[in-house]
Enzyme design. Structure first.
Site, PDB file in Angstrom:
ATOM      1  N   LYS A 129      19.209  50.413  40.238  1.00 30.83           N
ATOM      2  CA  LYS A 129      20.039  51.562  39.870  1.00 30.83           C
ATOM      3  C   LYS A 129      21.106  51.093  38.888  1.00 30.83           C
ATOM      4  O   LYS A 129      22.057  50.409  39.253  1.00 30.83           O
ATOM      5  CB  LYS A 129      20.723  52.192  41.083  1.00 30.83           C
ATOM      6  CG  LYS A 129      21.314  53.582  40.717  1.00 30.83           C
ATOM      7  CD  LYS A 129      22.447  54.024  41.606  1.00 30.83           C
ATOM      8  CE  LYS A 129      23.774  53.515  41.167  1.00 30.83           C
ATOM      9  NZ  LYS A 129      24.250  54.107  39.872  1.00 30.83           N
TER      10      LYS A 129
ATOM     11  N   GLU B 122      28.961  40.841  44.528  1.00 29.27           N
ATOM     12  CA  GLU B 122      29.864  40.231  43.543  1.00 29.27           C
ATOM     13  C   GLU B 122      30.853  41.309  43.168  1.00 29.27           C
ATOM     14  O   GLU B 122      30.511  42.285  42.496  1.00 29.27           O
ATOM     15  CB  GLU B 122      29.067  39.726  42.333  1.00 29.27           C
ATOM     16  CG  GLU B 122      29.854  38.763  41.455  1.00 29.27           C
ATOM     17  CD  GLU B 122      30.536  39.434  40.291  1.00 29.27           C
ATOM     18  OE1 GLU B 122      31.758  39.711  40.429  1.00 29.27           O
ATOM     19  OE2 GLU B 122      29.880  39.692  39.277  1.00 29.27           O
TER      20      GLU B 122
ATOM     21  N   CYS C 104      34.978  41.126  35.551  1.00 29.95           N
ATOM     22  CA  CYS C 104      35.487  40.779  36.874  1.00 29.95           C
ATOM     23  C   CYS C 104      36.289  39.489  36.895  1.00 29.95           C
ATOM     24  O   CYS C 104      37.158  39.309  37.746  1.00 29.95           O
ATOM     25  CB  CYS C 104      34.340  40.703  37.878  1.00 29.95           C
ATOM     26  SG  CYS C 104      32.994  39.621  37.332  1.00 29.95           S
TER      27      CYS C 104
ATOM     28  N   GLU D 163      43.283  44.796  40.927  1.00 37.25           N
ATOM     29  CA  GLU D 163      42.407  44.660  39.757  1.00 37.25           C
ATOM     30  C   GLU D 163      42.551  45.904  38.879  1.00 37.25           C
ATOM     31  O   GLU D 163      42.340  47.028  39.330  1.00 37.25           O
ATOM     32  CB  GLU D 163      40.952  44.499  40.191  1.00 37.25           C
ATOM     33  CG  GLU D 163      40.028  44.249  39.014  1.00 37.25           C
ATOM     34  CD  GLU D 163      38.580  44.039  39.426  1.00 37.25           C
ATOM     35  OE1 GLU D 163      37.934  43.137  38.881  1.00 37.25           O
ATOM     36  OE2 GLU D 163      38.105  44.799  40.297  1.00 37.25           O
TER      37      GLU D 163
END
Length: 501
Positions: free
Chosen positions: A192, A268, A302, A399
């Site tokens: 996906k 992750e 990231c 973040e």
């Protein structure tokens, strides 16, 4: 102030033909069962690029059924590793042959710099396929020295149907990173792609078929996380899930696994990585690393080192050089070769980043440079550097996933280590120093899955990549990546009449 190229460039861009907009299930492009579609948009303008078939639970069921049939009764897991490797090498060849189109699709869909996407992202995609093509015939078990009159050995077998959910920031790269080890192991996959960036995954599905990957082995179902993604995570016939994305969604995937068939999950997730720069560092190199570590891919990565700690002896000089370096930084159309930074992925992320910038101002941090949107249209934001940042400020803890750097001062090695570890995340870290004793002390003390010394953001197929703490668990890249897609079976047989144990 960073330069701005929006609306002022004479650069001309020709919109490509979008060939693949349907789901790819069992070797064919098909409409969604519901007939619904969704729009993927150009972050340069907000305009619609194409309407994409919207996969849902029913479509995931069809894709998983095809993948299950291909695994349980098909040739892919039963052929030799070397034959799988040959097919994967053909796949890599096709990726390289279609580099220009794949780079164009990712740049158009995600606002990524076209030249960098071609040079790095698509090359990495082909590189992952080649690396794991070479690994496919090197998957071996062990011979066991058993107690008693028994002979034992282990087999490493493909786990089955792998659900793979990839993010929007590096669509092609993450496709290769996750799909390649799954294919090498002999698994079948249901992929996906992120709803913001479905175009390259569908194009890659067609290349996989051209390469000779059997029907049902590769399935691609674009759709939304709350529907198609949730259906994969909770599906009783999906044997493992590999996900890259936010920590919040990672939690949901773990919950879905626990409530369904207890499939192993590999995550992750987010990061808030530190870059620690010591007094003896080459300042020019350190400034270049800090810029790359924060502004590469417009901060949508990231491992961005959004917490930059500079030792007090060089702090003022570093700050001055950093400010000077960004005066020539150009934000604008990612297809223009003069541009350094493209737009954020979409309006939602654009507004999220701007909200964090305003939050930083309210908390008392100082905007050294940037801090504003730029351009007449699209989702561009100036590269933003905050000073006078405290470790407990929101901009230093959460973040942001955008072009925002927190620049902070430290005195001692002990302080740097303590502050670097003062985060819920543990994805990566960087150290810049000429003293390898200091570097080794820091890299052994920092709780992160990957540490770079006098470099940053060096990721390749040879080197395992993954985090700790709330940055997730499990490794992408390197031979460790195969572990996600293999199970160990122990076999014991009697040794009758043998004088040897």
């Amino acid at each position: 102030m960073a330069g701005e190229n929006n609306g002022a460039s004479t650069f001309q861009f020709k919109m490509p033909e979008i060939k693949f907009t349907k789901l790819f299930i069992n070797g064919r492009f098909v409409d969604a069962v519901s007939g619904r579609t969704f729009e993927t948009r150009d972050p340069r303008t907000g305009d619609v690029i194409a309407s994409i078939a919207e996969g849902d639970k029913e479509d995931v069921d069809l894709a998983v059924r095809a993948a299950r049939e291909a695994f349980d009764h098909g040739e892919w897991p039963r052929m030799s590793g070397s034959e799988r490797g040959r097919i994967m090498t053909r796949f890599a060849d096709l990726v390289e042959k279609h580099t220009d189109m794949l780079a164009l699709l990712d740049s158009l869909d995600a606002g990524k710099l076209a030249a960098a996407t071609k040079m790095f992202d698509i090359a990495a995609t082909a590189g992952s396929l080649r690396y794991f093509a070479g690994a496919a015939d090197k998957i071996h078990g062990e011979t066991l020295k058993m107690q008693g009159q028994f002979h034992g050995y282990t087999l490493r077998e493909p786990i089955g149907v792998a659900g793979i959910i990839i993010p929007w920031n590096m669509p092609c790269t993450m496709f290769g990173t996750k799909v390649a080890p799954a294919l090498a192991a002999g698994c079948t996959v249901v992929v996906k792609p992120a709803e913001q960036t479905p175009l390259s995954a569908l194009y890659l599905a067609d290349l996989a078929k051209q390469a000779g990957i059997p029907d049902g082995v590769m399935n691609v179902v674009p759709g939304f996380g709350s529907t198609a993604g949730a259906a994969i995570a909770s599906h009783m016939n999906v044997d493992t899930v590999s996900f890259t994305g936010s920590t919040e969604v990672g939690r949901l995937i773990m919950e879905a696994s626990a409530r369904s068939n207890l499939k192993p999950v590999f995550l992750e997730l987010g990061g808030k990585s530190p870059l620690v720069i010591f007094d003896d560092a080459d300042i020019d190199m350190a400034v270049e690393l800090a810029i790359n570590a924060n502004l590469f891919n417009k901060g949508e990565i990231c491992v961005s080192a959004t917490r930059v700690y500079v030792q007090e002896g060089i702090y003022d000089q570093f700050e001055k050089k950093l400010t000077e370096s960004l005066k020539s930084w150009v934000v604008g159309d990612p297809f223009d070769p003069r541009v350094n930074q493209g737009p954020q992925i979409d309006k939602t992320q654009y507004e999220r980043v701007l909200n964090y910038i305003e939050h930083g101002k309210r908390e008392g941090a100082t905007v050294l440079t940037g801090g504003k949107p730029c351009g007449q249209k699209g989702y561009c934001i100036e590269p933003t550097i905050f000073t006078n940042v405290m470790d407990d400020m929101t901009i230093a803890k959460e973040e942001i996933f955008g072009p925002v750097m927190c620049l902070m001062k430290f005195k001692t090695v002990e302080e740097a280590i303590e502050r670097a570890n003062d985060t819920v995340y543990g994805l990566s870290a960087g150290v810049v120093t000429k003293d390898m004793d200091v570097a080794n002390r820091v890299l052994r003390s920092v709780r992160a899955g990957m540490v770079w010394v006098n470099c940053y953001m060096v990721v390749c197929s040879d080197c395992p990549f993954g985090g700790r703490k709330m940055s997730g668990f499990g490794k992408d890249e390197g031979m460790h990546a195969l572990d996600k897609f293999l199970v160990v079976k122990s076999v014991v047989t009697p040794l009758r009449g043998s004088p040897w144990m």
